[in-house]
Design a protein around this motif. Structure first.
Motif, short mmCIF file in Angstrom:
data_model
loop_
_atom_site.label_atom_id
_atom_site.label_comp_id
_atom_site.label_asym_id
_atom_site.label_seq_id
_atom_site.Cartn_x
_atom_site.Cartn_y
_atom_site.Cartn_z
N GLY A 180 0.81 -1.21 0.00
CA GLY A 180 0.00 0.00 0.00
C GLY A 180 0.84 1.26 0.00
O GLY A 180 0.51 2.25 -0.67
N ASN A 219 -3.74 5.13 5.23
CA ASN A 219 -4.02 4.86 3.82
C ASN A 219 -3.44 3.52 3.39
O ASN A 219 -4.04 2.80 2.57
CB ASN A 219 -3.45 5.98 2.95
N LYS A 272 -5.76 0.74 4.50
CA LYS A 272 -6.93 0.63 3.62
C LYS A 272 -6.56 -0.03 2.30
O LYS A 272 -7.28 -0.90 1.79
CB LYS A 272 -7.52 2.01 3.38
N ALA A 273 -5.42 0.38 1.73
CA ALA A 273 -4.99 -0.20 0.47
C ALA A 273 -4.67 -1.68 0.63
O ALA A 273 -5.00 -2.51 -0.23
CB ALA A 273 -3.77 0.55 -0.07
N VAL A 277 -5.94 -3.88 2.76
CA VAL A 277 -7.18 -4.66 2.83
C VAL A 277 -7.82 -4.77 1.44
O VAL A 277 -8.33 -5.82 1.05
CB VAL A 277 -8.16 -4.02 3.82
N LYS A 278 -7.76 -3.69 0.69
CA LYS A 278 -8.30 -3.70 -0.68
C LYS A 278 -7.59 -4.75 -1.53
O LYS A 278 -8.23 -5.52 -2.26
CB LYS A 278 -8.13 -2.32 -1.30
N PHE A 279 -6.27 -4.82 -1.44
CA PHE A 279 -5.51 -5.79 -2.23
C PHE A 279 -5.82 -7.21 -1.79
O PHE A 279 -5.91 -8.13 -2.62
CB PHE A 279 -4.01 -5.52 -2.12
N ASN A 289 -8.62 -8.30 -0.44
CA ASN A 289 -9.95 -8.63 -0.94
C ASN A 289 -9.90 -8.97 -2.43
O ASN A 289 -10.56 -9.91 -2.89
CB ASN A 289 -10.92 -7.46 -0.72
N ALA A 290 -9.12 -8.21 -3.18
CA ALA A 290 -9.03 -8.43 -4.62
C ALA A 290 -8.42 -9.79 -4.95
O ALA A 290 -8.68 -10.34 -6.03
CB ALA A 290 -8.22 -7.32 -5.27
N LEU A 294 -12.82 -2.56 8.96
CA LEU A 294 -12.59 -2.75 7.53
C LEU A 294 -12.37 -4.22 7.20
O LEU A 294 -12.91 -4.75 6.23
CB LEU A 294 -11.39 -1.91 7.09
N SER A 315 -14.93 -7.82 5.07
CA SER A 315 -14.54 -8.61 3.91
C SER A 315 -15.25 -9.96 3.90
O SER A 315 -15.38 -10.61 4.95
CB SER A 315 -13.03 -8.82 3.91
#
Length: 466
Positions: free
Chosen positions: A112, A185, A188-189, A191-193, A195-196, A242, A246
């Motif tokens: 991130g 930040n 957050k990034a 967790v986004k990765f 999930n992806a 966050l 998921s």
């Protein structure tokens, strides 16, 4: 093989993102870090980290940027980025991560930082802060001079002194606030990765929750505005919310990946911990493969070669296609003074690992150390192939220099020795050897050009010119 570089110091200068803002205020600390921490090299451990990060980097759109994984010889849990192309992981982080998901979560967080360009943005903020500091000091100095000329106007002089000292604290708080925002930040990034890529963020949360619990007492009474990371409870609560949102929260690690993780942890324990500690962590009653791996390593390291080889052979019988067991057998024989016997298992290890460069360098070392001139050309070919893919390994150039010396090719021997010295940070020796190599090569040939490059090269980042 685990190159235990506690005795082979690297000259890489590292500055963690979380401490960068503080370092601008303490230049003496930054200077003290010029030597940089020692690095550990091991094919098995690095491959595992690469496999952990590959899907994360793909999700971040960074899979083609050749991000490297670097293992630092530090036992504390830490991972960080210090430039735009490497993620640094303490071996302690691997040891203390009980599951792959825990270390993957940390790597997602660091990705991130990379994806967000946080280092470049922080450098811009630091440059702005330095400019503000200079302006404030000039204004403060001007006020002090005016106060002195005013014939004892102590009020103006004192105001000038205050103007010089106050901005530093304000700028420091501003920078640290900015770093805290970057950490949030990156969470957050990360967790986004995850999930992806269909992975759980539970391990990431568990790791930071543990850090939060451990730091609560230490941080009690501290000024939250001078902490480089967000306040633990606040950050962990946000991360938990966050992560739990998921759909992959309860997803478990693949058993095969867990086994690889356990094997690397056992390997690090065997190489890095005291023998009595290894046997407490992996007692004889534990007959699992990771435990046997750790005990075989610590046995060979502490001089019982015969017993170690018997243990390694038992592991090979269990997993005859495991390249790292053959590598361990070759390393034990090589370091046990039996280089000729080390060649066969190292050939097998190289074959099974798809010619991993670090394993090829160990094979080249065994070929050179065998003192059999019939192996000289093979050693040169193997070492050159390995160094073409692993260009910053001084040990490979050292072995190549020995092989060329045995062949009587002193121009190439000097050049390889110069390259090894340059990578170690010994710039004077590198220049001296390269200068001598230039006299042995014909002017304009590839060897002469490489030697000339070293003679005129600037020190690598973090190195001091001699």
């Amino acid at each position: 093989m685990l190159f235990r570089l506690a005795h082979r110091k690297t000259t890489l200068k590292l500055t963690a993102l979380a401490t960068a803002a503080a370092l601008v205020m303490t230049p003496t600390l930054a200077a003290a870090q010029n030597k940089g921490p020692p690095v550990l090299r091991d094919t098995e451990s690095e491959q595992l980290l690469r496999d952990y990060t590959r899907p994360i980097l793909r999700a971040a759109g960074m899979e083609k940027q050749n991000i490297q994984m670097v293992i630092i010889n530090e036992g504390v849990f830490n991972a960080f980025v210090a430039d735009g192309r490497r993620i640094f992981v303490n071996y302690g982080a691997m040891m203390q991560s009980e599951t792959p998901n825990q270390i993957i979560g940390v790597l997602a967080h660091e990705t991130g930082h990379l994806a967000g360009g946080h280092l470049a943005k922080l450098r811009e903020r630091l440059a702005e802060a330095q400019t503000q500091m200079i302006i404030a000091m000039l204004l403060g100095a001007g006020a002090m001079v005016a106060g002195t000329r005013g014939g004892g106007n102590n009020g103006l002089a004192n105001a000038g002194a205050a103007a010089m000292s106050a901005p530093a604290e304000v700028i420091k708080r501003t920078l640290l606030s900015y770093v805290r925002q970057q950490e949030e930040n990156a969470d957050k990034a990360g967790v986004k990765f995850l999930n992806a890529t269909g992975q759980s963020a539970r391990g990431m949360y568990e790791t930071f929750k543990r850090f939060s619990d451990e730091s609560l007492f230490a941080a009690r009474g501290a000024d939250p505005y001078v902490q480089s990371h967000p306040m633990p409870a606040e950050r962990v609560r946000a991360l938990e919310e966050l992560a739990r949102s998921s759909p992959y929260w309860d997803k478990k690690d693949d058993p095969a990946l867990q086994m690889r993780h356990d094997m690397v942890r056992a390997k690090i324990s065997g190489f890095m911990e005291r023998q009595d500690t290894v046997f407490r962590r992996y007692p004889l009653s534990n007959t699992g493969v990771p435990a046997r791996y750790a005990r075989a390593i610590t046995t060979y390291l502490h001089g019982d070669l015969r017993s170690a080889l018997a243990q390694i052979d038992g592991l090979i019988q269990l997993q005859p296609a495991n390249a790292y067991f053959y590598e361990l057998r070759g390393q034990a024989l090589l370091e046990g003074g039996k280089p000729a016997e080390a060649i066969a298992p190292l050939r097998k290890a190289a074959q099974l690992s798809n010619n991993a460069p670090l394993i090829e360098m160990l094979l080249g070392q065994a070929l050179v150390a065998s003192d059999n001139k019939a192996y000289t050309e093979e050693a040169i070919a193997i070492l050159r192939s390995a160094l073409a893919r692993e260009t910053e390994a001084p040990i490979g150039y050292m072995q190549l220099a020995m092989a060329y010396g045995r062949k009587g090719d002193y121009a190439q021997a000097d050049l390889a020795s110069a390259q090894a010295a340059y990578l170690r940070g010994d710039n004077k020796t590198a220049r001296d050897l390269a200068s001598r190599a230039k006299t042995r090569f014909a002017i304009g040939t590839p060897g002469w050009v490489k030697a000339d490059d070293i003679v005129s090269a600037k020190p690598l980042p973090g190195q001091r010119s001699n």
